[in-house]
Every structure is written in structure tokens, then in C-alpha cells.
Design an enzyme around this catalytic site. Structure first.
Site, PDB file in Angstrom:
ATOM      1  NE  ARG A  67      27.127  10.414 118.148  1.00  0.00           N
ATOM      2  CZ  ARG A  67      27.334  11.260 117.159  1.00  0.00           C
ATOM      3  NH1 ARG A  67      28.162  10.968 116.183  1.00  0.00           N
ATOM      4  NH2 ARG A  67      26.705  12.406 117.136  1.00  0.00           N
ATOM      5  CD  GLU A  95      25.057  18.241 110.379  1.00  0.00           C
ATOM      6  OE1 GLU A  95      24.381  17.252 110.755  1.00  0.00           O
ATOM      7  OE2 GLU A  95      26.058  18.121 109.644  1.00  0.00           O
ATOM      8  CD  GLU A  99      21.928  15.282 112.955  1.00  0.00           C
ATOM      9  OE1 GLU A  99      21.446  15.538 114.085  1.00  0.00           O
ATOM     10  OE2 GLU A  99      23.150  15.170 112.761  1.00  0.00           O
ATOM     11  CD  GLU A 122      35.062  18.823 118.614  1.00  0.00           C
ATOM     12  OE1 GLU A 122      34.292  18.584 117.669  1.00  0.00           O
ATOM     13  OE2 GLU A 122      35.361  17.971 119.469  1.00  0.00           O
ATOM     14  CD  GLU A 141      26.962   5.730 102.195  1.00  0.00           C
ATOM     15  OE1 GLU A 141      28.144   5.543 102.527  1.00  0.00           O
ATOM     16  OE2 GLU A 141      26.573   5.798 101.018  1.00  0.00           O
TER      17      GLU A 141
END
Length: 186
Positions: A67, A95, A99, A122, A141
């Protein structure tokens, strides 16, 4: 529960920064105590979505990645963004496939949460997915991912030890454990 009215008075606001994902606004305010001050708010343009999966043998899948914001490696549930005006379930299904390569037959909302409500608006929706089928992963990517299938109890212990710190992951794992303990898992 008592719902209180907003005690903050906004006297001015200015956009400080904006990109395709977030905006930062600074507000001149009169705080609840009557003093003048400033308050900054980060607005997220996407809804945060995540999914914890559970197979028939009580295994789940974590995604490991470096991260940038933390400058460290992080183990997490599969997560991503759901652009405003789009279906969060469709986006979290995408997703999960990207993933991990997994598709799930059964989906339910596990929880909704605000991720850091002192500085941002959020909102996250986290799903529980079961009835899994393994296909090919298709990471973006920008993602260098390691996918790890693990017994759920081992993942829960990783939260207990502080080895998983991502807020959506911690909340999802703890909520799922609570449902298991209470016998409320559908």
C-alpha cells in the site's frame, strides 16, 4: 436514539484540491462552542466496497499488496470502488473476480460503515459471498496482488494479533466472527 441538529455553522468554503477520486474542501466554521476555526473534509467520489468470502470448508481469501499510502504491505479482503450512480453489488462482484478470480452464487450485505468520519465522508458497503467458483483473476495494472486462501479462524487470529489493520477487513472479519458465534450466519 436522539438525533441532534448540526451545531456547526459554515461561514465560507473553498475547494483546495480535486482529482478523479477525491476532493478536499476547507471550511471556515463557527464550532459548537462558538469559536471560529477551520475544518477540512475529504470527499470520496466512489463508494468503498469490499467482500469477505466463505467457502463450504470455512476458508476465506485475503489479498496481499503493498500500500503506497502506508509504505508497507497489507493483507485485506478484496476491495475496490463503486462510482457514484452505479450498482455497488455489480462493482464488488467485479472486484472479487479481478482480484481473486472468484465468482459467488450468494451475496448479502454484511455491514455498512463510515471509514474515517472525522475527516472524510467515505462510506463502505461490505458483502459476504458464498457459493464460490474459481476462475482466472484479472488484476488491474496498478495491482501486484498475492491471493491467499486461509481458514477463517486463522484470519480471525490475524486480526487479534494486529496483523490485519485495514479497517474494512477488520470490521468484516469481526462481524462475520460475531455472526458465527451467535449462530446467525445465513
Amino acid at each position: 436514539m436522539i438525533m441532534h441538529k448540526n451545531p456547526w455553522i459554515i461561514t465560507a468554503e473553498k475547494k483546495i484540491y480535486e482529482n478523479p477520486w477525491i476532493s478536499l474542501t476547507e471550511y471556515d466554521v463557527i464550532n459548537p462552542g462558538g469559536g471560529k476555526g477551520i475544518y477540512g473534509k475529504v470527499h470520496f467520489k466512489n463508494l468503498a466496497v469490499g467482500v469477505i468470502v466463505l467457502d463450504d470448508d470455512a476458508n476465506t481469501y485475503l489479498v496481499g499488496q503493498y500500500r503506497f499510502t502506508l509504505n508497507k504491505y497489507s493483507w485485506e479482503i478484496p476491495e475496490g470502488g463503486s462510482p457514484e450512480g452505479t450498482d455497488s453489488l455489480e462493482n464488488v462482484q467485479r472486484e472479487l473476480k479481478e482480484e481473486t478470480g472468484l465468482q459467488a452464487a450468494n451475496w448479502q450485505v454484511l455491514l455498512q460503515m463510515h471509514l474515517s468520519n472525522s475527516v472524510s465522508d467515505e462510506l463502505a458497503i461490505i458483502y459476504l459471498a458464498t457459493g464460490l467458483t474459481q476462475l482466472e483473476a484479472e488484476p488491474e495494472e496498478t495491482e501486484q496482488l498475492v491471493v491467499q486462501k486461509m481458514p477463517f479462524e486463522q484470519v480471525y487470529r490475524m486480526v487479534e494479533k494486529g496483523e490485519i489493520t485495514d479497517s474494512m477487513s477488520v470490521a468484516a472479519i469481526l462481524k462475520l466472527k460475531l455472526l458465527m458465534v451467535e449462530g446467525k450466519l445465513k
